[in-house]
Design a protein around this motif. Structure first.
Motif, PDB file in Angstrom:
ATOM      1  N   ALA A  63     -16.170 -35.797  29.294  1.00 50.80           N
ATOM      2  CA  ALA A  63     -17.537 -35.522  29.755  1.00 50.80           C
ATOM      3  C   ALA A  63     -17.561 -34.729  31.055  1.00 50.80           C
ATOM      4  CB  ALA A  63     -18.281 -36.846  29.922  1.00 50.80           C
ATOM      5  N   ASP A  64     -16.685 -35.087  31.993  1.00 48.25           N
ATOM      6  CA  ASP A  64     -16.737 -34.439  33.306  1.00 48.25           C
ATOM      7  C   ASP A  64     -16.358 -32.963  33.213  1.00 48.25           C
ATOM      8  OD1 ASP A  64     -16.862 -34.379  36.210  1.00 48.25           O
ATOM      9  OD2 ASP A  64     -14.695 -34.043  36.056  1.00 48.25           O
ATOM     10  N   ARG A  65     -15.287 -32.667  32.474  1.00 42.97           N
ATOM     11  CA  ARG A  65     -14.834 -31.268  32.396  1.00 42.97           C
ATOM     12  C   ARG A  65     -15.836 -30.432  31.611  1.00 42.97           C
ATOM     13  NH1 ARG A  65      -9.621 -30.642  30.049  1.00 42.97           N
ATOM     14  NH2 ARG A  65      -9.006 -29.036  31.505  1.00 42.97           N
ATOM     15  N   ALA A  66     -16.427 -31.015  30.555  1.00 35.59           N
ATOM     16  CA  ALA A  66     -17.438 -30.268  29.792  1.00 35.59           C
ATOM     17  C   ALA A  66     -18.620 -29.928  30.699  1.00 35.59           C
ATOM     18  CB  ALA A  66     -17.902 -31.087  28.596  1.00 35.59           C
ATOM     19  N   ARG A  67     -19.039 -30.902  31.489  1.00 33.11           N
ATOM     20  CA  ARG A  67     -20.180 -30.672  32.398  1.00 33.11           C
ATOM     21  C   ARG A  67     -19.852 -29.565  33.399  1.00 33.11           C
ATOM     22  NH1 ARG A  67     -21.504 -35.967  32.955  1.00 33.11           N
ATOM     23  NH2 ARG A  67     -19.906 -36.217  34.536  1.00 33.11           N
ATOM     24  N   ARG A  68     -18.621 -29.585  33.928  1.00 34.37           N
ATOM     25  CA  ARG A  68     -18.235 -28.548  34.916  1.00 34.37           C
ATOM     26  C   ARG A  68     -18.205 -27.170  34.276  1.00 34.37           C
ATOM     27  NH1 ARG A  68     -13.018 -31.021  36.334  1.00 34.37           N
ATOM     28  NH2 ARG A  68     -12.487 -29.057  37.321  1.00 34.37           N
ATOM     29  N   LEU A  69     -17.717 -27.111  33.032  1.00 33.49           N
ATOM     30  CA  LEU A  69     -17.662 -25.812  32.343  1.00 33.49           C
ATOM     31  C   LEU A  69     -19.083 -25.280  32.112  1.00 33.49           C
ATOM     32  CD1 LEU A  69     -16.367 -23.526  30.768  1.00 33.49           C
ATOM     33  CD2 LEU A  69     -16.009 -25.070  28.846  1.00 33.49           C
ATOM     34  N   TRP A  70     -19.976 -26.154  31.676  1.00 31.87           N
ATOM     35  CA  TRP A  70     -21.352 -25.691  31.402  1.00 31.87           C
ATOM     36  C   TRP A  70     -22.046 -25.269  32.704  1.00 31.87           C
ATOM     37  CZ3 TRP A  70     -19.100 -26.333  27.062  1.00 31.87           C
ATOM     38  CH2 TRP A  70     -19.736 -26.018  25.868  1.00 31.87           C
ATOM     39  N   ARG A  71     -21.786 -26.027  33.796  1.00 33.52           N
ATOM     40  CA  ARG A  71     -22.402 -25.651  35.081  1.00 33.52           C
ATOM     41  C   ARG A  71     -21.870 -24.308  35.555  1.00 33.52           C
ATOM     42  NH1 ARG A  71     -22.157 -31.076  37.572  1.00 33.52           N
ATOM     43  NH2 ARG A  71     -24.061 -32.090  36.869  1.00 33.52           N
TER      44      ARG A  71
END
Ligand code: FAD
Length: 356
Positions: A63-71
């Motif tokens: 979840a954390d890495r996906a969120r960072r990629l989308w941001r």
């Protein structure tokens, strides 16, 4: 610091611009002309995120890495809009579902994006031109439509104005890389990465995408970029009324796994059939073309220093999703070369796939 950047697409231009803005002496070497590769041949979808829907990214990346990629991609979209001027229209994009299974997949992406606070909207009811063919749609409101070649030429002009020496018509061969006179060499050739760096064979594989464009339609049918079947069909109507359509490579994966920028009868006739499905008729087709991108096994690009070489850096392998990530990754790489590696680079570390 002297840096040679190989490849005059969005990645190379972005990297060169950031390096020059921070005082590096930069030469950009392009085999053909600026935007001759995928950056000038693509569908013009400037989409947030990676080459997979958000819910799948959460599963595979966490979840954390996906969120960072989308941001990261949302920030890059804002910068793209600022730099591209009238080559970028911030009109959002629509992801469509043809079947019940696809509609459920759309629902999963919608829920995952909302849960993490990203803007997304269900389209309900579907407008008549879509209700005829599709079951459901979601709107990504921050996405954009690009005139890709104009955008990248503009980026290159900005880089040149900032001091980058742009050399067109200069093709490097694999053996040349070790002889380039520069402190650092950046390889930004996406689908052709393994031609310059043979150790990437099988890790960044060339894939062909084909497109066509119609004569201007009498009416405005589509206000924004649309994609269906997990991105295997995509189209957008340009401001002058022409319809640009691409995809269908899933009908012939074997022939489309190539670096050859030629169109084929099979894919082109399927694209024509898609136009007929969308419009109920086949307007005159004025142009057909093909381009090549680089695909990686985990569908994330490789961005960073190559563990196999001294001072050779790579940014490529966007898996067909490089318009926004190319801008972002070119900048990330430049900052790493300048000695301030941004934390987001960890997402794309080449060492995850390339051994030393
Ligand atoms: C048909 C098609 C549709 C697409 N649609 C979309 C889309 O809608 N949205 C999206 O986000 N992405 C899309 N993509 C993917 C996107 O276009 C690419 O990921 C992105 O443009 C990659 O940019 P780049 O600068 O890394 O590489 P490129 O744009 O490929 O640039 C590389 C450059 O390097 C040059 N070069 C290659 N080898 C050498 C060499 N040996 N020496 C010197 N120069 C060299 C090439 O001539 C080229 O100009 C699509 C791609 C294609 C082909």
């Amino acid at each position: 610091m002297d840096v040679a950047v190989v490849g005059g697409g969005v990645t190379g231009c972005s990297c060169a611009l950031t390096l020059a803005e921070h005082g590096a002496r930069v030469r950009l070497l392009e085999a053909r002309e600026i935007a001759a590769g995928a950056s000038g041949r693509n569908g013009g979808f400037a989409l947030r995120g990676g080459a997979m829907p958000y819910d799948r990214a959460r599963q595979t990346l966490g979840a954390d890495r996906a969120r960072r990629l989308w941001r990261l991609s949302e920030t890059a979209l804002d910068r793209l809009e600022q730099l591209a001027g009238d080559a970028c229209r911030r009109v959002g994009s629509l992801r469509l579902a043809n079947s019940g299974v696809e509609a459920e997949a759309l629902g999963r992406e919608l829920d995952a994006l909302r849960a993490d606070g990203f803007a997304v909207e269900p389209v309900d009811p579907l407008p008549p031109e879509l209700a005829r063919l599709f079951r459901a749609a979601i709107l990504h409101p921050g996405d954009a439509a690009l005139q890709p070649a104009r955008w990248v030429r503009r980026l290159a002009a900005r880089a040149a104005a900032t001091g980058v020496e742009v050399v067109e018509g200069r093709a490097l061969r694999a053996g040349d890389l070790d002889r380039v006179e520069a402190d650092h060499v950046v390889v930004a050739v996406d689908g052709l990465s393994s031609e310059l760096l043979p150790e990437l064979a099988g890790l960044v594989t060339p894939q062909r995408g084909q497109m066509l464009v119609t004569a201007p339609l009498r009416e405005r049918v589509f206000e924004r970029p649309h994609y269906a079947r997990d991105g295997y069909d995509y189209w957008q109507q340009l401001p002058d009324g022409r319809l640009v359509v691409g995809g269908k490579r899933d009908l012939s994966f074997a022939t489309e796994a190539t670096a050859d920028e030629e169109t084929t009868e099979l894919i082109q006739s399927e694209l024509e059939a898609l136009v007929v499905e969308l419009l109920g008729e086949l307007p005159a087709i004025t142009h057909r073309w093909a381009g090549v991108w680089g695909e990686t096994p985990d569908r994330l690009p490789l961005v960073g220093r190559l563990p196999t070489r001294e001072n050779v850096w790579i940014a490529g392998g966007y898996s067909g999703h490089g318009n926004v990530l190319g801008l972002a990754c070119g900048e990330l790489l430049a900052r790493a070369i300048l000695g301030e590696p941004p934390p987001e680079l960890e997402l794309f570390d080449p060492a995850r796939l390339v051994g030393d």
